[in-house]
Design a protein around this motif. Structure first.
Motif, mmCIF file in Angstrom:
data_model
loop_
_atom_site.group_PDB
_atom_site.id
_atom_site.type_symbol
_atom_site.label_atom_id
_atom_site.label_comp_id
_atom_site.label_asym_id
_atom_site.label_seq_id
_atom_site.Cartn_x
_atom_site.Cartn_y
_atom_site.Cartn_z
ATOM 1 N N PRO A 145 -6.980 -1.082 8.801
ATOM 2 C CA PRO A 145 -5.649 -0.648 9.255
ATOM 3 C C PRO A 145 -5.732 0.005 10.639
ATOM 4 O O PRO A 145 -6.666 0.737 10.934
ATOM 5 C CB PRO A 145 -5.212 0.368 8.202
ATOM 6 C CG PRO A 145 -6.451 0.785 7.504
ATOM 7 C CD PRO A 145 -7.452 -0.314 7.655
ATOM 8 N N ARG A 146 -4.761 -0.271 11.465
ATOM 9 C CA ARG A 146 -4.732 0.302 12.817
ATOM 10 C C ARG A 146 -4.218 1.742 12.785
ATOM 11 O O ARG A 146 -4.500 2.519 13.676
ATOM 12 C CB ARG A 146 -3.851 -0.541 13.735
ATOM 13 C CG ARG A 146 -4.345 -1.957 13.900
ATOM 14 C CD ARG A 146 -5.701 -1.982 14.582
ATOM 15 N NE ARG A 146 -6.187 -3.346 14.695
ATOM 16 C CZ ARG A 146 -7.379 -3.745 14.293
ATOM 17 N NH1 ARG A 146 -8.207 -2.898 13.756
ATOM 18 N NH2 ARG A 146 -7.759 -4.988 14.430
ATOM 19 N N GLN A 147 -3.441 2.062 11.792
ATOM 20 C CA GLN A 147 -2.929 3.429 11.646
ATOM 21 C C GLN A 147 -3.012 3.798 10.174
ATOM 22 O O GLN A 147 -2.526 3.083 9.319
ATOM 23 C CB GLN A 147 -1.476 3.524 12.117
ATOM 24 C CG GLN A 147 -0.934 4.935 12.028
ATOM 25 C CD GLN A 147 0.474 5.042 12.595
ATOM 26 O OE1 GLN A 147 1.062 4.068 13.025
ATOM 27 N NE2 GLN A 147 1.014 6.221 12.580
ATOM 28 N N ARG A 148 -3.657 4.906 9.900
ATOM 29 C CA ARG A 148 -3.800 5.345 8.525
ATOM 30 C C ARG A 148 -2.696 6.331 8.174
ATOM 31 O O ARG A 148 -2.288 7.129 9.011
ATOM 32 C CB ARG A 148 -5.168 5.972 8.325
ATOM 33 C CG ARG A 148 -6.253 4.899 8.326
ATOM 34 C CD ARG A 148 -7.606 5.472 8.637
ATOM 35 N NE ARG A 148 -8.642 4.484 8.529
ATOM 36 C CZ ARG A 148 -8.930 3.573 9.437
ATOM 37 N NH1 ARG A 148 -8.230 3.506 10.542
ATOM 38 N NH2 ARG A 148 -9.897 2.703 9.265
ATOM 39 N N LYS A 149 -2.216 6.236 6.960
ATOM 40 C CA LYS A 149 -1.149 7.117 6.493
ATOM 41 C C LYS A 149 -1.553 7.689 5.135
ATOM 42 O O LYS A 149 -1.073 7.226 4.097
ATOM 43 C CB LYS A 149 0.166 6.357 6.384
ATOM 44 C CG LYS A 149 0.664 5.819 7.714
ATOM 45 C CD LYS A 149 1.932 5.040 7.539
ATOM 46 C CE LYS A 149 2.338 4.420 8.868
ATOM 47 N NZ LYS A 149 3.493 3.577 8.747
ATOM 48 N N PRO A 150 -2.463 8.667 5.133
ATOM 49 C CA PRO A 150 -2.903 9.222 3.858
ATOM 50 C C PRO A 150 -1.728 9.777 3.050
ATOM 51 O O PRO A 150 -0.807 10.368 3.592
ATOM 52 C CB PRO A 150 -3.849 10.356 4.247
ATOM 53 C CG PRO A 150 -4.198 10.109 5.673
ATOM 54 C CD PRO A 150 -3.072 9.327 6.267
ATOM 55 N N ALA A 189 -2.758 11.739 -6.280
ATOM 56 C CA ALA A 189 -3.612 12.853 -6.707
ATOM 57 C C ALA A 189 -2.772 13.962 -7.324
ATOM 58 O O ALA A 189 -3.174 14.574 -8.318
ATOM 59 C CB ALA A 189 -4.428 13.389 -5.528
ATOM 60 N N ARG A 190 -1.616 14.206 -6.758
ATOM 61 C CA ARG A 190 -0.707 15.208 -7.327
ATOM 62 C C ARG A 190 -0.234 14.787 -8.715
ATOM 63 O O ARG A 190 -0.259 15.560 -9.662
ATOM 64 C CB ARG A 190 0.512 15.407 -6.431
ATOM 65 C CG ARG A 190 0.280 16.289 -5.260
ATOM 66 C CD ARG A 190 1.612 16.567 -4.538
ATOM 67 N NE ARG A 190 1.418 17.522 -3.488
ATOM 68 C CZ ARG A 190 1.747 17.323 -2.213
ATOM 69 N NH1 ARG A 190 2.313 16.196 -1.834
ATOM 70 N NH2 ARG A 190 1.525 18.253 -1.308
ATOM 71 N N ALA A 191 0.216 13.533 -8.826
ATOM 72 C CA ALA A 191 0.797 13.043 -10.079
ATOM 73 C C ALA A 191 -0.244 12.910 -11.186
ATOM 74 O O ALA A 191 -0.015 13.337 -12.314
ATOM 75 C CB ALA A 191 1.482 11.699 -9.835
ATOM 76 N N VAL A 192 -1.387 12.325 -10.873
ATOM 77 C CA VAL A 192 -2.389 12.030 -11.895
ATOM 78 C C VAL A 192 -3.267 13.239 -12.203
ATOM 79 O O VAL A 192 -3.565 13.522 -13.362
ATOM 80 C CB VAL A 192 -3.263 10.831 -11.456
ATOM 81 C CG1 VAL A 192 -4.397 10.586 -12.433
ATOM 82 C CG2 VAL A 192 -2.408 9.584 -11.303
ATOM 83 N N LEU A 193 -3.677 13.941 -11.174
ATOM 84 C CA LEU A 193 -4.633 15.030 -11.349
ATOM 85 C C LEU A 193 -4.002 16.423 -11.295
ATOM 86 O O LEU A 193 -4.670 17.407 -11.615
ATOM 87 C CB LEU A 193 -5.719 14.950 -10.266
ATOM 88 C CG LEU A 193 -6.475 13.623 -10.180
ATOM 89 C CD1 LEU A 193 -7.371 13.619 -8.959
ATOM 90 C CD2 LEU A 193 -7.257 13.375 -11.451
ATOM 91 N N GLY A 194 -2.762 16.494 -10.821
ATOM 92 C CA GLY A 194 -2.145 17.802 -10.616
ATOM 93 C C GLY A 194 -2.784 18.548 -9.454
ATOM 94 O O GLY A 194 -2.735 19.765 -9.378
ATOM 95 N N TRP A 195 -3.390 17.795 -8.539
ATOM 96 C CA TRP A 195 -4.129 18.387 -7.424
ATOM 97 C C TRP A 195 -3.205 18.749 -6.272
ATOM 98 O O TRP A 195 -2.281 18.025 -5.936
ATOM 99 C CB TRP A 195 -5.181 17.398 -6.920
ATOM 100 C CG TRP A 195 -5.976 17.913 -5.774
ATOM 101 C CD1 TRP A 195 -7.070 18.706 -5.815
ATOM 102 C CD2 TRP A 195 -5.735 17.665 -4.385
ATOM 103 N NE1 TRP A 195 -7.529 18.970 -4.548
ATOM 104 C CE2 TRP A 195 -6.716 18.341 -3.651
ATOM 105 C CE3 TRP A 195 -4.765 16.947 -3.694
ATOM 106 C CZ2 TRP A 195 -6.772 18.311 -2.277
ATOM 107 C CZ3 TRP A 195 -4.824 16.931 -2.314
ATOM 108 C CH2 TRP A 195 -5.826 17.598 -1.619
ATOM 109 N N GLU A 196 -3.457 19.883 -5.674
ATOM 110 C CA GLU A 196 -2.760 20.325 -4.463
ATOM 111 C C GLU A 196 -3.801 20.824 -3.473
ATOM 112 O O GLU A 196 -4.778 21.480 -3.871
ATOM 113 C CB GLU A 196 -1.799 21.484 -4.777
ATOM 114 C CG GLU A 196 -0.594 21.099 -5.600
ATOM 115 C CD GLU A 196 0.438 20.297 -4.821
ATOM 116 O OE1 GLU A 196 0.486 20.398 -3.587
ATOM 117 O OE2 GLU A 196 1.189 19.565 -5.474
#
Length: 49
Positions: free
Chosen positions: A10-15, A20-27
């Motif tokens: 990809p020429r531009q990444r959009k992390p 991760a929030r939905a599945v792992l509850g990660w913040e």
């Protein structure tokens, strides 16, 4: 020195951390601004060494 990028790179990444929030509850514990500040500080220290 550098290799050409693969055709599908990809020429531009959009992390997106939505999964991760939905599945792992990660913040993230560090804001983007603070993370960038720490990263710049780290690389300045590495270059000075």
């Amino acid at each position: 020195m550098f290799e050409p990028l693969p055709e599908d790179d990809p020429r531009q990444r959009k992390p997106d951390i939505a999964k991760a929030r939905a599945v792992l509850g990660w913040e993230p514990l560090v804001s983007l601004e603070e993370g960038l500040r720490r990263t710049v500080e780290y690389f300045r220290e590495v270059q000075a060494a």
